[in-house]
Motif scaffolding. Structure first.
Motif, PDB file in Angstrom:
ATOM      1  N   UNK A 153      13.878  13.315  19.825  1.00 38.50           N
ATOM      2  CA  UNK A 153      13.731  14.158  18.607  1.00 38.50           C
ATOM      3  C   UNK A 153      12.527  15.329  18.984  1.00 38.50           C
ATOM      4  N   UNK A 154      11.923  15.193  19.864  1.00 33.38           N
ATOM      5  CA  UNK A 154      10.513  16.385  20.283  1.00 33.38           C
ATOM      6  C   UNK A 154      11.450  17.160  21.494  1.00 33.38           C
ATOM      7  N   UNK A 185      -2.212  17.096  26.409  1.00 36.43           N
ATOM      8  CA  UNK A 185      -2.519  15.768  25.759  1.00 36.43           C
ATOM      9  C   UNK A 185      -3.791  15.848  25.244  1.00 36.43           C
ATOM     10  N   UNK A 186      -4.769  16.366  25.790  1.00 35.50           N
ATOM     11  CA  UNK A 186      -6.233  16.594  25.356  1.00 35.50           C
ATOM     12  C   UNK A 186      -6.794  17.821  24.754  1.00 35.50           C
ATOM     13  N   UNK A 187      -7.527  17.925  23.608  1.00 37.92           N
ATOM     14  CA  UNK A 187      -8.280  19.105  23.261  1.00 37.92           C
ATOM     15  C   UNK A 187      -9.158  19.626  24.278  1.00 37.92           C
ATOM     16  N   UNK A 219       8.121  19.269  22.820  1.00 38.13           N
ATOM     17  CA  UNK A 219       7.271  20.166  22.252  1.00 38.13           C
ATOM     18  C   UNK A 219       5.995  19.127  21.688  1.00 38.13           C
ATOM     19  N   UNK A 220       4.635  19.571  22.264  1.00 38.86           N
ATOM     20  CA  UNK A 220       3.460  18.890  22.410  1.00 38.86           C
ATOM     21  C   UNK A 220       3.215  18.563  20.740  1.00 38.86           C
ATOM     22  N   UNK A 221       3.398  19.367  19.679  1.00 43.75           N
ATOM     23  CA  UNK A 221       3.085  19.107  18.469  1.00 43.75           C
ATOM     24  C   UNK A 221       3.792  17.898  17.955  1.00 43.75           C
ATOM     25  N   UNK A 222       5.060  17.602  18.320  1.00 43.06           N
ATOM     26  CA  UNK A 222       5.935  16.679  17.714  1.00 43.06           C
ATOM     27  C   UNK A 222       5.582  15.265  18.488  1.00 43.06           C
TER      28      UNK A 222
END
Length: 155
Positions: free
Chosen positions: A29-30, A88-90, A110-113
Motif C-alpha cells: 500500500x505504501x 527511519x529515525x528523526x 513512502x516513508x510517511x505511510x
C-alpha cells in the motif's frame, strides 16, 4: 507483457522475501514501481528523507560530500539492495546521497505511510527496524572502508 503488482515486486525482493505475506500486503500500500534513468539523483546528503527504494535492476551509487573533493562514491548497490534508511529515525535527513549509476527499476516506498503502518503494528515495526539496522551497519562499514582508502597515506 504482464505488469507485476507492487506486492509481486516486494515478494521478489531479497529485503522482504521472507516477510509474512500479510505484512507485505500492507507494505504494498505504501509503494509504487519506479524507473529512474542513469544520472537521476535519488537523494542528497542532509535533504529530507521521506522515501526509500528496493532495487530490482540497475545500479545506485551511494555518495558522501567531501569538502575539496565533491561527491565521493562510497558504495555501489545493485539488484536486491535497499537504498535509504535515514527516513527511519528523526530528524529524517539523508545521511548519504544516492544517484542512479545504471538505469534503475525499483519499488519506491513512502516513508510517511510506512511509519503509519509501523505505528499500527509493533511486530512489523520490530521486523523492519531489525532489517534496516543491518542495512545501516553495512552502509556505515562501507563508508568507513572507502574513506580509509581515500585518505590512506602510501608508505
Amino acid at each position: 507483457m504482464t505488469t507485476l503488482s507492487v506486492f509481486d515486486l516486494l515478494a521478489l525482493h531479497d529485503f522482504v522475501t521472507d516477510m509474512p505475506v500479510h505484512w507485505m500486503h500492507r507494505l504494498s500500500w505504501a509503494g509504487r514501481p519506479v524507473y529512474r534513468a542513469a544520472g537521476h539523483r535519488l537523494c542528497r546528503e542532509d535533504g529530507p528523507a521521506d522515501r526509500f527504494w528496493l532495487v530490482h535492476s540497475g545500479t545506485v551509487a551511494i555518495d558522501l560530500f567531501v569538502p575539496g573533493r565533491g561527491d565521493v562514491t562510497i558504495e555501489r548497490l545493485g539488484p536486491g539492495s535497499v537504498v535509504g534508511w535515514s527516513w527511519l529515525l528523526p530528524p529524517c535527513r539523508w545521511r548519504f546521497g544516492a544517484v542512479v549509476a545504471e538505469d534503475m527499476r525499483a519499488v519506491e516506498l513512502d516513508a510517511v505511510r510506512v511509519h503509519k503502518l509501523m505505528s499500527e503494528d509493533p511486530g512489523l515495526a520490530r521486523d523492519l527496524s531489525r532489517r534496516f539496522l543491518a542495512v545501516t551497519g553495512d552502509r556505515l562499514a562501507a563508508a568507513r572502508h572507502r574513506l580509509v582508502e581515500l585518505y590512506a597515506v602510501a608508505p
